[in-house]
Design an enzyme around this catalytic site. Structure first.
Site, PDB file in Angstrom:
ATOM      1  CB  SER A  20      -0.876  -0.087   1.262  1.00 18.28           C
ATOM      2  OG  SER A  20      -1.801  -1.012   1.295  1.00 18.28           O
ATOM      3  CG  ASP A 320      -5.958  -6.973   2.384  1.00 22.79           C
ATOM      4  OD1 ASP A 320      -6.450  -6.585   2.409  1.00 22.79           O
ATOM      5  OD2 ASP A 320      -5.122  -5.609   2.403  1.00 22.79           O
TER       6      ASP A 320
HETATM    7  C1  S3P Z   1      -5.907  -1.119   0.232  1.00 25.03           C
HETATM    8  C2  S3P Z   1      -6.940  -1.023   0.553  1.00 25.03           C
HETATM    9  C3  S3P Z   1      -7.560  -2.211   0.884  1.00 25.03           C
HETATM   10  C4  S3P Z   1      -6.886  -2.785   0.988  1.00 25.03           C
HETATM   11  C5  S3P Z   1      -6.105  -3.594  -0.424  1.00 25.03           C
HETATM   12  C6  S3P Z   1      -5.096  -2.260  -0.373  1.00 25.03           C
HETATM   13  C7  S3P Z   1      -4.809   0.366  -0.302  1.00 25.03           C
HETATM   14  O1  S3P Z   1      -8.874  -2.450   0.116  1.00 25.03           O
HETATM   15  O2  S3P Z   1      -7.699  -4.491   0.753  1.00 25.03           O
HETATM   16  O3  S3P Z   1      -4.878  -4.228  -0.129  1.00 25.03           O
HETATM   17  O4  S3P Z   1      -3.546   0.141  -0.247  1.00 25.03           O
HETATM   18  O5  S3P Z   1      -5.505   1.117  -0.176  1.00 25.03           O
HETATM   19  P1  S3P Z   1     -10.408  -1.026   0.237  1.00 25.03           P
HETATM   20  O6  S3P Z   1     -10.174   0.028   0.087  1.00 25.03           O
HETATM   21  O7  S3P Z   1     -11.102  -2.138  -1.181  1.00 25.03           O
HETATM   22  O8  S3P Z   1     -10.544  -1.596   1.391  1.00 25.03           O
END
Ligand code: S3P
Length: 432
Positions: A20, A320
């Site tokens: 992220s 996650d």
């Molecule tokens: C992420 C947000 C999450 C997560 C993804 C990465 C991010 O998704 O599940 O692996 O980097 O902002 P969502 O925003 O759909 O919850």
């Protein structure tokens, strides 16, 4: 991929950079004035998708193993790409880039692989349309055609789903809007965008209100290049924390793990459920808290909680990590129940279905709900399971295989490279 049961795990593991944070580091340094050096950039295929999309948009990028140099072009300095921008398997690439491209004076097309083309995009189409960009999709799925506009109209937006990607998309669009754009967040989600925008000199206002947190940016904000070191990925750490915690006499050290309060729930939950994890050397890099972790294996993990149920606001903090927590649930007294987690159904695979099907194949007792599942403490049996093309399912079941009787085969396990290309190699190197 065939995996045998393991005795114990021993060693020190340098985990890859946080996925992220790496996406954001690449995107925000492209939006900045000046050149940014990003160290410990994620090795993940997803983050490589972000880099290649940025290159298509005219951003100069130099990569030397895990160090990436990005020459910023400023908020509106991108060049129109004549070809579609391929986001691969990466939802973060597609949703965050959509926010940036909505505010450019040219049109773009974002595409993705089969899995990404099935994931919901209405959640970004709605707010960006409210900001006066025009977007076209096929029943709210990729390919996503974005007719950019500058400036966009600043809005107040209240997301219907707890999603850091949606929040970030709107805040990024807000950087190219004609005033102050704000997002009201009822359930806290990962706040890497807010922290990193500040690192690049943007004033991000945050106010707690009765209805949640109000986060705002101004369309006048400018980003300035500033070198960054990416923490190691706590979501990747989770696989090794669970594996070592459940195998007696294991001891693993995981240095420099990102322990952002909006991401660290998995570590707290594992501890609450009896895992022996020590957090030490806590410090901060690039506005992100990090620490070193030591995990020791124990027999018979016993929960400190009255009931092993996870639901409510904590779900967004460990979304996650739920596949690996499901595997963990098979190893603890009382098992584990996850509820109010229907977002899992729209991840890289339908993670409720993927987890339930694979656990059943491995002899675990599991019940499926629309918004989660309940797994009982079970003696796992080696089986042939499927990754469902989902990196976190492949890695979670590699850990399940360590606890099982007999060999486990994981079909299409290479997809682990989406977040952690060296996962199987590292797992093998610490398995004794
Ligand atoms: C992420 C947000 C999450 C997560 C993804 C990465 C991010 O998704 O599940 O692996 O980097 O902002 P969502 O925003 O759909 O919850």
């Amino acid at each position: 991929m065939k995996i045998q049961p393991a005795g114990k795990l021993l060693g020190t593991i340098d985990l890859p950079g946080d996925k992220s944070i790496s996406h954001r580091a690449a995107l925000f340094s492209a939006l900045a004035a000046g050149e940014t050096r990003i160290e410990n950039f994620a090795t993940s295929a997803d983050c490589a998708s972000t880099l290649s999309c940025l290159e298509q948009l005219g951003v100069e990028i130099r990569r030397e193993s895990s160090t990436v140099h990005v020459k910023g072009v400023g908020k509106t300095g991108f060049q129109k790409s004549e070809v579609a921008l391929d986001c691969g398997n990466s939802g973060t690439t597609m949703r965050l880039l959509a926010g940036i491209l909505a505010g450019q004076n040219f049109d773009s097309v974002l595409t993705g692989d089969e899995s990404l083309s099935k994931r919901p995009m209405r959640r970004v189409i709605e707010p960006l349309s409210a900001m006066n960009a025009r977007l076209e999709a096929t029943e709210n799925h990729a390919p996503l055609k974005i007719f950019g506009k500058n400036p966009l109209t600043a809005v107040f937006f209240e997301p219907k789903v707890a999603s850091a990607q949606v929040k970030s998309c709107v805040l990024l669009a807000g950087l190219n809007a004609d005033g102050q754009t704000s997002v009201l967040e009822k359930t806290p989600t990962r706040d890497h965008t807010e922290r990193m925008l500040r690192w690049f000199g943007v004033d991000v206002a945050e106010n707690e209100t009765e209805d949640g947190k109000l986060i705002a940016v101004s369309g006048e904000a400018q980003l300035t290049a500033k070198d960054l070191l990416v923490p190691s990925d706590v979501s990747s750490a989770a696989f090794f924390l669970v594996a070592a915690a459940c195998l007696q006499d294991s001891e693993l050290v995981l240095p420099n793990v990102g322990l952002n309060p909006t991401r660290r729930a998995v570590v707290e939950v594992l501890k609450d459920f009896g895992a022996e994890i020590e957090i030490f050397n806590e410090r901060e890099i690039g506005n992100e808290p990090i620490a070193d972790l030591r995990v020791r294996g124990r027999e018979n993990l016993r929960s400190r909680l009255s009931e092993n149920v996870l639901r409510g606001k904590i779900i967004a903090n460990l979304i996650d990590e739920i596949p690996i927590l499901a595997v963990f649930g098979t190893q603890i007294e009382g098992g584990l129940e996850i509820r109010e987690a229907s977002e899992l159904r729209v991840k890289e695979s339908d993670r409720i279905k993927s987890v339930v099907e694979n656990l059943r194949k491995m002899n675990a007792e599991v019940e499926e709900f629309e918004d989660g599942f309940r797994v009982r403490q079970s003696r796992l049996r080696g089986a042939r399971v499927d990754s469902f093309g989902d990196h976190r399912i492949a890695m979670a079941f590699a850990v399940a295989a360590l606890f099982a009787d007999g060999e486990t085969e994981i079909a299409d396990a290479e997809c682990a490279a989406v977040s952690f290309p060296a996962f199987f190699e590292i797992l093998q190197s610490v398995t004794k």
